[in-house]
Write a protein that holds these residues in place. Structure first.
Motif, mmCIF file in Angstrom:
data_model
loop_
_atom_site.group_PDB
_atom_site.id
_atom_site.type_symbol
_atom_site.label_atom_id
_atom_site.label_comp_id
_atom_site.label_asym_id
_atom_site.label_seq_id
_atom_site.Cartn_x
_atom_site.Cartn_y
_atom_site.Cartn_z
ATOM 1 N N PRO A 69 0.811 -1.228 0.000
ATOM 2 C CA PRO A 69 0.000 0.000 0.000
ATOM 3 C C PRO A 69 0.843 1.277 0.000
ATOM 4 C CG PRO A 69 -0.542 -1.437 1.882
ATOM 5 C CD PRO A 69 0.744 -1.926 1.298
ATOM 6 N N VAL A 70 2.163 1.166 0.073
ATOM 7 C CA VAL A 70 3.035 2.352 0.225
ATOM 8 C C VAL A 70 4.105 2.350 -0.863
ATOM 9 C CG1 VAL A 70 4.042 3.807 2.027
ATOM 10 C CG2 VAL A 70 2.915 1.677 2.687
ATOM 11 N N PRO A 71 3.713 2.514 -2.123
ATOM 12 C CA PRO A 71 4.694 2.378 -3.201
ATOM 13 C C PRO A 71 5.837 3.391 -3.108
ATOM 14 C CG PRO A 71 2.555 3.144 -4.040
ATOM 15 C CD PRO A 71 2.356 2.775 -2.618
ATOM 16 N N HIS A 72 5.594 4.548 -2.466
ATOM 17 C CA HIS A 72 6.639 5.568 -2.383
ATOM 18 C C HIS A 72 7.644 5.285 -1.275
ATOM 19 C CE1 HIS A 72 3.526 6.868 0.497
ATOM 20 N NE2 HIS A 72 4.536 7.364 1.180
ATOM 21 N N ALA A 73 7.420 4.263 -0.457
ATOM 22 C CA ALA A 73 8.298 4.053 0.706
ATOM 23 C C ALA A 73 9.675 3.573 0.294
ATOM 24 C CB ALA A 73 7.664 3.035 1.656
ATOM 25 N N GLY A 74 10.697 4.081 0.990
ATOM 26 C CA GLY A 74 12.074 3.658 0.744
ATOM 27 C C GLY A 74 12.853 3.716 2.047
ATOM 28 N N ILE A 75 14.131 3.472 1.965
ATOM 29 C CA ILE A 75 14.967 3.537 3.165
ATOM 30 C C ILE A 75 14.836 4.931 3.783
ATOM 31 C CG2 ILE A 75 17.384 3.565 3.955
ATOM 32 C CD1 ILE A 75 17.855 1.252 1.961
ATOM 33 N N GLY A 76 14.615 4.973 5.091
ATOM 34 C CA GLY A 76 14.459 6.252 5.783
ATOM 35 C C GLY A 76 13.018 6.709 5.929
ATOM 36 N N THR A 77 12.087 6.031 5.262
ATOM 37 C CA THR A 77 10.673 6.420 5.418
ATOM 38 C C THR A 77 10.246 6.214 6.876
ATOM 39 O OG1 THR A 77 10.109 5.887 3.142
ATOM 40 C CG2 THR A 77 8.292 5.883 4.705
ATOM 41 N N PRO A 78 9.563 7.220 7.469
ATOM 42 C CA PRO A 78 9.171 7.100 8.877
ATOM 43 C C PRO A 78 8.099 6.031 9.099
ATOM 44 C CG PRO A 78 8.623 9.298 8.000
ATOM 45 C CD PRO A 78 9.249 8.533 6.887
ATOM 46 N N VAL A 79 8.200 5.395 10.264
ATOM 47 C CA VAL A 79 7.281 4.325 10.644
ATOM 48 C C VAL A 79 6.739 4.630 12.035
ATOM 49 C CG1 VAL A 79 7.107 1.853 11.175
ATOM 50 C CG2 VAL A 79 8.577 2.625 9.287
ATOM 51 N N GLU A 80 5.416 4.576 12.196
ATOM 52 C CA GLU A 80 4.840 4.672 13.545
ATOM 53 C C GLU A 80 4.406 3.278 13.977
ATOM 54 O OE1 GLU A 80 1.977 7.859 14.646
ATOM 55 O OE2 GLU A 80 0.771 6.248 15.514
ATOM 56 N N LEU A 81 4.987 2.805 15.093
ATOM 57 C CA LEU A 81 4.614 1.491 15.635
ATOM 58 C C LEU A 81 3.373 1.601 16.514
ATOM 59 C CD1 LEU A 81 6.557 -0.478 14.459
ATOM 60 C CD2 LEU A 81 7.977 1.380 15.299
ATOM 61 N N TRP A 82 3.334 2.668 17.349
ATOM 62 C CA TRP A 82 2.097 3.050 18.044
ATOM 63 C C TRP A 82 2.140 4.518 18.379
ATOM 64 C CZ3 TRP A 82 4.581 -1.066 21.200
ATOM 65 C CH2 TRP A 82 5.332 -0.584 22.274
ATOM 66 N N GLY A 83 0.937 5.078 18.588
ATOM 67 C CA GLY A 83 0.816 6.515 18.832
ATOM 68 C C GLY A 83 -0.608 6.921 18.488
ATOM 69 N N ASP A 84 -0.818 8.177 18.126
ATOM 70 C CA ASP A 84 -2.180 8.634 17.835
ATOM 71 C C ASP A 84 -2.774 7.945 16.610
ATOM 72 O OD1 ASP A 84 -3.290 10.174 19.773
ATOM 73 O OD2 ASP A 84 -2.528 12.081 19.010
ATOM 74 N N ARG A 85 -1.913 7.588 15.630
ATOM 75 C CA ARG A 85 -2.458 6.999 14.405
ATOM 76 C C ARG A 85 -2.510 5.477 14.423
ATOM 77 N NH1 ARG A 85 1.059 10.756 10.493
ATOM 78 N NH2 ARG A 85 2.485 10.294 12.192
ATOM 79 N N VAL A 86 -1.700 4.873 15.263
ATOM 80 C CA VAL A 86 -1.754 3.416 15.450
ATOM 81 C C VAL A 86 -2.016 3.188 16.944
ATOM 82 C CG1 VAL A 86 -0.541 1.224 15.209
ATOM 83 C CG2 VAL A 86 -0.066 3.088 13.599
ATOM 84 N N PRO A 87 -3.292 3.000 17.332
ATOM 85 C CA PRO A 87 -3.583 2.878 18.768
ATOM 86 C C PRO A 87 -2.816 1.720 19.404
ATOM 87 C CG PRO A 87 -5.616 3.165 17.511
ATOM 88 C CD PRO A 87 -4.512 2.955 16.506
ATOM 89 N N ILE A 88 -2.184 2.006 20.522
ATOM 90 C CA ILE A 88 -1.402 0.979 21.225
ATOM 91 C C ILE A 88 -2.292 -0.197 21.603
ATOM 92 C CG2 ILE A 88 -1.669 1.989 23.544
ATOM 93 C CD1 ILE A 88 1.365 1.333 23.966
ATOM 94 N N ASP A 89 -3.578 0.095 21.840
ATOM 95 C CA ASP A 89 -4.502 -0.984 22.206
ATOM 96 C C ASP A 89 -4.712 -1.954 21.037
ATOM 97 O OD1 ASP A 89 -5.009 0.013 24.855
ATOM 98 O OD2 ASP A 89 -6.268 1.561 23.952
#
Ligand SMILES: *Cc1c(COP(=O)(O)O)cnc(C)c1O
Length: 367
Positions: A312-332
């Protein structure tokens, strides 16, 4: 340079969540619970963000000493009371409110008060309302109160209890029945409510509420999101892609080859693993945000890395930011995908992860 992984603490979100707790329990004073180093957010960071709380509650006496040094006059409640006579003496010196769940703790408190020649800070008698871990039964509360009333100097005696099932509809009813009888005979302050009861059970609010998880932006309820409760994530765990590749259909990813690509796929490798506190049991499909787009974990989480589906992220490359949890990826959600709860993930953030504190400027818009 450290690895690109970083945790960010959001003081404005913590303060906003405290305001949410206050609004939910308008008649009550608030103990902000910051045991386990502020649920992994950092003890002093959390305490500073909860400046508007009426008191701070925790259970580790070494951490209480740090808080007392930083905050000479704030109320501090020790949720499990003294673990030995030295704790009772510390509580006298540092004016710590003490929960008391057993007669031996009263022995220690009496001895410490005698030694210091003055009355202790308020004591909160803990009623076992059905959890059966800590606390007195109704008769034990009466006996403990009688001992405290025999002190030379008057002691403020509170009544507290902790619910086993406040997160379930109707879950607190049996506990409330047990509390009710004891409360009738009690004239001091009362404190019963954790986050779930703060949000769902006004009848249980009493004089002091004790929210924990909601202050950090976690939902106390299975199946109800923190956002739907008006809470914001207190912590973001973020990293970057450190490698990108295309694999053929039928090729597998990670230890044990638990994920096999059904079609040719782009796979990203993220600098985050279980040695950072990311749960090893998170399964393929766990949400991950890559370059602002929600995608999924694939394969087994390893010690220092995990892999994600970049289709789903064709533009992603080395250095692209990743959120593991936070406001956009609920920790729950991450916790649910790993068979655990957000509490555990927050508390397990590993010491090797650098932590930064968001400033007022970058906090509100950041997620
Ligand atoms: C941890 C704790 C709380 C806070 O519980 P949450 O579910 O995190 O809100 C309240 N009271 C006691 C005694 C606790 O140990």
């Amino acid at each position: 340079m450290p690895r690109p992984i970083q945790a960010t603490i959001h003081p404005a979100a913590l303060a906003g969540n405290l305001a949410r707790a206050r609004a939910a329990a308008p008649g009550a004073s608030v103990w902000a619970v910051l045991k386990a180093d502020g649920y992994g957010h950092g003890l002093l960071r959390a305490a500073a963000a909860f400046a508007a709380a009426d008191g701070l509650a925790l259970l580790e006496f070494d951490r209480a000493a740090m808080l007392r040094e930083r905050y000479p006059t704030r109320r501090i409640l020790m949720l499990e009371g003294p673990f030995d006579p030295a704790d009772a003496r510390q509580a006298m010196r540092e004016r710590l409110d003490l929960a008391v769940h057993s007669a031996i703790q009263l022995d220690w408190i009496e001895a410490a008060a005698r030694e210091a020649g003055k009355a202790p800070a308020p004591v909160w008698l803990k009623l076992d309302s059905g959890m059966h871990r800590l606390g007195f039964d109704a008769a034990g509360i009466e006996a403990a109160r009688a001992r405290l009333e025999a002190f030379a100097d008057p002691v403020t005696v509170g009544l507290m209890s902790h619910f086993a099932n406040a997160d379930r509809p109707g879950g607190i009813e049996p506990a409330l029945d047990r509390i009710h009888a004891v409360r009738q005979a009690h004239s001091g302050p009362c404190s019963f409510a954790n986050s779930a009861a703060v949000l769902a059970s006004p009848v249980a609010h009493g004089d002091w509420v004790r929210p924990g998880i909601m202050l950090y932006g976690g939902s106390p309820f299975d199946g109800r999101s923190a956002a739907s409760l008006g809470l914001r994530a207190g912590m973001t765990l973020a990293s970057e892609l450190i490698a990108v590749r295309r694999i053929d259909a039928g090729e597998s990813v990670g230890y044990g080859s638990t994920f096999t690509a059904p079609v040719s796929m782009r796979i990203g490798t993220v600098a985050c693993g279980y040695a950072d506190g990311y749960p090893r049991h998170a399964s393929t499909g766990t949400p991950v945000m890559v370059g602002g787009i929600r995608t999924r974990l694939v394969g087994r989480v390893s010690m220092d890395m995990l892999c994600v589906d970049l289709e789903p992220v064709p533009h992603a490359g080395i250095g692209t930011p990743v959120e593991l949890w936070g406001d956009r990826v609920p920790i729950d959600e991450v916790a649910g995908a790993a068979g655990t709860i957000g509490y555990e993930l927050m508390c397990a953030l590993a010491p090797r992860v650098p932590v930064r504190v968001a400033g007022p400027a970058d906090d509100p818009g950041e997620g």
